[in-house]
Design a protein around this motif. Structure first.
Motif, mmCIF file in Angstrom:
data_model
loop_
_atom_site.group_PDB
_atom_site.id
_atom_site.type_symbol
_atom_site.label_atom_id
_atom_site.label_comp_id
_atom_site.label_asym_id
_atom_site.label_seq_id
_atom_site.Cartn_x
_atom_site.Cartn_y
_atom_site.Cartn_z
ATOM 1 N N VAL A 70 0.840 -1.200 0.000
ATOM 2 C CA VAL A 70 0.000 0.000 0.000
ATOM 3 C C VAL A 70 0.875 1.250 0.000
ATOM 4 C CG1 VAL A 70 -1.638 1.339 1.391
ATOM 5 C CG2 VAL A 70 -2.010 -1.107 1.052
ATOM 6 N N GLU A 71 1.934 1.222 0.807
ATOM 7 C CA GLU A 71 2.851 2.368 0.883
ATOM 8 C C GLU A 71 3.506 2.618 -0.475
ATOM 9 O OE1 GLU A 71 6.857 3.727 3.327
ATOM 10 O OE2 GLU A 71 5.692 2.024 4.058
ATOM 11 N N LYS A 72 3.943 1.536 -1.146
ATOM 12 C CA LYS A 72 4.553 1.674 -2.470
ATOM 13 C C LYS A 72 3.552 2.250 -3.471
ATOM 14 C CE LYS A 72 7.995 -2.020 -2.084
ATOM 15 N NZ LYS A 72 8.347 -3.375 -2.497
ATOM 16 N N LEU A 73 2.312 1.757 -3.397
ATOM 17 C CA LEU A 73 1.277 2.222 -4.316
ATOM 18 C C LEU A 73 0.984 3.706 -4.092
ATOM 19 C CD1 LEU A 73 -0.730 1.392 -6.526
ATOM 20 C CD2 LEU A 73 -2.353 0.855 -4.722
ATOM 21 N N ILE A 74 0.870 4.108 -2.820
ATOM 22 C CA ILE A 74 0.617 5.522 -2.497
ATOM 23 C C ILE A 74 1.770 6.385 -2.978
ATOM 24 C CG2 ILE A 74 0.415 7.163 -0.575
ATOM 25 C CD1 ILE A 74 -1.229 4.961 0.889
ATOM 26 N N THR A 75 3.003 5.919 -2.744
ATOM 27 C CA THR A 75 4.189 6.666 -3.184
ATOM 28 C C THR A 75 4.209 6.784 -4.708
ATOM 29 O OG1 THR A 75 5.425 5.886 -1.265
ATOM 30 C CG2 THR A 75 6.720 6.719 -3.110
ATOM 31 N N LEU A 76 3.906 5.668 -5.377
ATOM 32 C CA LEU A 76 3.893 5.670 -6.843
ATOM 33 C C LEU A 76 2.843 6.638 -7.377
ATOM 34 C CD1 LEU A 76 5.087 4.324 -9.394
ATOM 35 C CD2 LEU A 76 3.259 2.630 -9.221
ATOM 36 N N GLU A 77 1.639 6.597 -6.776
ATOM 37 C CA GLU A 77 0.570 7.506 -7.204
ATOM 38 C C GLU A 77 0.958 8.960 -6.950
ATOM 39 O OE1 GLU A 77 -2.962 6.157 -5.211
ATOM 40 O OE2 GLU A 77 -3.244 4.477 -6.584
ATOM 41 N N ALA A 78 1.599 9.210 -5.804
ATOM 42 C CA ALA A 78 2.033 10.578 -5.492
ATOM 43 C C ALA A 78 3.089 11.043 -6.500
ATOM 44 C CB ALA A 78 2.587 10.649 -4.071
ATOM 45 N N LYS A 79 4.054 10.162 -6.795
ATOM 46 C CA LYS A 79 5.087 10.512 -7.781
ATOM 47 C C LYS A 79 4.460 10.764 -9.148
ATOM 48 C CE LYS A 79 9.164 8.242 -5.818
ATOM 49 N NZ LYS A 79 10.165 7.182 -6.024
ATOM 50 N N GLN A 80 3.497 9.906 -9.528
ATOM 51 C CA GLN A 80 2.833 10.062 -10.823
ATOM 52 C C GLN A 80 2.085 11.390 -10.869
ATOM 53 O OE1 GLN A 80 3.220 7.940 -13.494
ATOM 54 N NE2 GLN A 80 2.262 9.641 -14.560
ATOM 55 N N GLY A 81 1.442 11.744 -9.755
ATOM 56 C CA GLY A 81 0.741 13.026 -9.676
ATOM 57 C C GLY A 81 1.695 14.194 -9.834
ATOM 58 N N ILE A 82 2.851 14.114 -9.193
ATOM 59 C CA ILE A 82 3.855 15.174 -9.301
ATOM 60 C C ILE A 82 4.366 15.281 -10.740
ATOM 61 C CG2 ILE A 82 6.205 15.833 -8.617
ATOM 62 C CD1 ILE A 82 5.506 14.580 -5.827
ATOM 63 N N ILE A 83 4.654 14.118 -11.350
ATOM 64 C CA ILE A 83 5.140 14.110 -12.738
ATOM 65 C C ILE A 83 4.095 14.695 -13.675
ATOM 66 C CG2 ILE A 83 5.722 12.579 -14.676
ATOM 67 C CD1 ILE A 83 7.149 10.789 -12.562
ATOM 68 N N ASP A 84 2.827 14.276 -13.524
ATOM 69 C CA ASP A 84 1.758 14.811 -14.375
ATOM 70 C C ASP A 84 1.648 16.325 -14.216
ATOM 71 O OD1 ASP A 84 1.195 12.276 -15.293
ATOM 72 O OD2 ASP A 84 -0.551 11.977 -13.994
ATOM 73 N N SER A 85 1.754 16.791 -12.971
ATOM 74 C CA SER A 85 1.675 18.229 -12.705
ATOM 75 C C SER A 85 2.826 18.974 -13.384
ATOM 76 C CB SER A 85 1.712 18.467 -11.195
ATOM 77 O OG SER A 85 1.798 19.830 -10.904
ATOM 78 N N ILE A 86 4.036 18.416 -13.302
ATOM 79 C CA ILE A 86 5.200 19.048 -13.936
ATOM 80 C C ILE A 86 5.022 19.099 -15.454
ATOM 81 C CG2 ILE A 86 7.670 18.739 -14.438
ATOM 82 C CD1 ILE A 86 7.942 17.692 -11.529
ATOM 83 N N LEU A 87 4.527 17.991 -16.036
ATOM 84 C CA LEU A 87 4.317 17.964 -17.491
ATOM 85 C C LEU A 87 3.271 18.995 -17.910
ATOM 86 C CD1 LEU A 87 4.401 14.118 -18.213
ATOM 87 C CD2 LEU A 87 6.135 15.814 -18.817
ATOM 88 N N GLN A 88 2.189 19.097 -17.142
ATOM 89 C CA GLN A 88 1.141 20.077 -17.458
ATOM 90 C C GLN A 88 1.683 21.506 -17.354
ATOM 91 O OE1 GLN A 88 -1.829 19.476 -18.786
ATOM 92 N NE2 GLN A 88 -1.271 17.319 -18.756
ATOM 93 N N LYS A 89 2.486 21.757 -16.306
ATOM 94 C CA LYS A 89 3.069 23.095 -16.130
ATOM 95 C C LYS A 89 4.050 23.421 -17.259
ATOM 96 C CE LYS A 89 2.468 23.407 -11.159
ATOM 97 N NZ LYS A 89 3.097 23.349 -9.843
ATOM 98 N N ALA A 90 4.828 22.418 -17.689
ATOM 99 C CA ALA A 90 5.777 22.634 -18.781
ATOM 100 C C ALA A 90 5.032 22.976 -20.072
ATOM 101 C CB ALA A 90 6.650 21.390 -18.980
ATOM 102 N N LYS A 91 3.955 22.241 -20.338
ATOM 103 C CA LYS A 91 3.175 22.518 -21.549
ATOM 104 C C LYS A 91 2.516 23.898 -21.453
ATOM 105 C CE LYS A 91 -0.102 19.632 -22.404
ATOM 106 N NZ LYS A 91 -1.065 18.652 -22.885
ATOM 107 N N ALA A 92 1.970 24.219 -20.273
ATOM 108 C CA ALA A 92 1.346 25.534 -20.070
ATOM 109 C C ALA A 92 2.372 26.649 -20.265
ATOM 110 C CB ALA A 92 0.722 25.623 -18.689
ATOM 111 N N LYS A 93 3.603 26.421 -19.796
ATOM 112 C CA LYS A 93 4.664 27.429 -19.944
ATOM 113 C C LYS A 93 4.961 27.672 -21.425
ATOM 114 C CE LYS A 93 9.253 28.623 -18.289
ATOM 115 N NZ LYS A 93 10.399 28.235 -17.482
ATOM 116 N N LEU A 94 4.965 26.596 -22.223
ATOM 117 C CA LEU A 94 5.170 26.755 -23.668
ATOM 118 C C LEU A 94 4.050 27.592 -24.283
ATOM 119 C CD1 LEU A 94 6.277 23.216 -24.930
ATOM 120 C CD2 LEU A 94 7.578 25.330 -25.093
#
Length: 197
Positions: A70-94
Motif C-alpha cells: 500500500v505504501e509503495k502504491l501511495i508513493t507511486l501515485e504521489a510521484k505520478q501526480g507530481i510528474i503529471d503536474s510538472i508535465l502540465q506546467k511545462a506545456k502551459a509554460k510553452l
C-alpha cells in the motif's frame, strides 16, 4: 481365645500392611499418572503456543507486506501526480510564452519536422491571429534549409499550440499535446532522474 485374638491381630496387621502397600502403590501410580499427564499437557500447550506464535508471526508478515505494498502504491501515485503536474506546467509554460519566444520555439520545432517537399502548415486560430508579420518568410526560410517549401493555411487546426504539417497524404502532428504524448516516456524518465536520484 487368646490364640484367636492373636491370629485376628496378625490378620489385621497383615491386612493393614497390605492395604498400606496397595495405597502406597496406588498413590505412586496416581503421582506417575499425574506427572505424565502434566508433561503431556505441557507438551500440548507448548505445541499450541508454538503454532499460535507461528500464526501470529505469519499474520504479522502478511500485514507488513500488505502495508508495504500500500505504501509503495501511495508513493507511486504521489510521484505520478507530481510528474503529471510538472508535465502540465511545462506545456502551459510553452503555451503562455510571449509571442517572440513562442514563435522562436515554433521555428526550432519546424526545423526538426519539415520535410524536403512542398507542404502546408496549419496553426490554431489564436496563433494564426498573433503570428508575426514575417511568419511566412521565417517558415519558408526554415523549410528551405530542409529542402522544402511551406504554405501557411488560412484554415485553422483544432490543436492547443504548435502546428500540423501536411505533405499530400502525409500529416505530421507537431501540436504540443501530440509532442508531449509522443515523448512522454522520455520526459517521465528525465523528471524521475531530476527528482528521485
Amino acid at each position: 481365645m487368646a490364640g484367636i485374638e492373636k491370629l485376628t491381630n496378625e490378620i489385621n496387621l497383615e491386612a493393614e500392611k497390605e492395604a498400606s502397600e496397595i495405597i502406597a502403590a496406588a498413590e505412586d501410580a496416581a503421582n506417575k499418572l499425574r506427572s505424565e499427564t502434566e508433561k503431556k499437557c505441557e507438551a500440548i500447550k507448548a505445541e499450541a503456543d508454538e503454532k499460535t506464535d507461528k500464526k501470529i508471526a505469519n499474520e504479522k508478515k502478511k500485514t507488513q507486506s500488505q502495508c508495504e505494498q500500500v505504501e509503495k502504491l501511495i508513493t507511486l501515485e504521489a510521484k505520478q501526480g507530481i510528474i503529471d503536474s510538472i508535465l502540465q506546467k511545462a506545456k502551459a509554460k510553452l503555451l503562455l510564452q510571449d509571442s517572440k519566444d513562442y514563435f522562436d520555439t515554433i521555428y526550432k520545432l519546424l526545423g526538426k519536422q519539415a520535410l524536403a517537399d512542398k507542404g502546408i502548415l496549419f496553426l490554431n486560430e489564436k496563433d494564426l491571429k498573433r503570428a508575426p508579420s514575417d511568419f511566412a518568410q521565417q517558415v519558408n526560410s526554415v523549410a528551405t534549409k530542409n529542402g522544402g517549401m511551406l504554405t501557411i493555411s488560412e484554415k485553422t487546426a483544432d490543436i492547443d499550440g504548435g502546428f500540423i504539417l501536411r505533405y499530400g497524404n502525409i500529416e505530421i502532428n507537431s501540436s504540443f499535446d501530440a509532442l508531449f504524448e509522443e515523448n512522454q516516456d522520455n520526459l517521465i524518465d528525465t523528471i524521475n532522474g531530476m527528482l528521485w536520484t
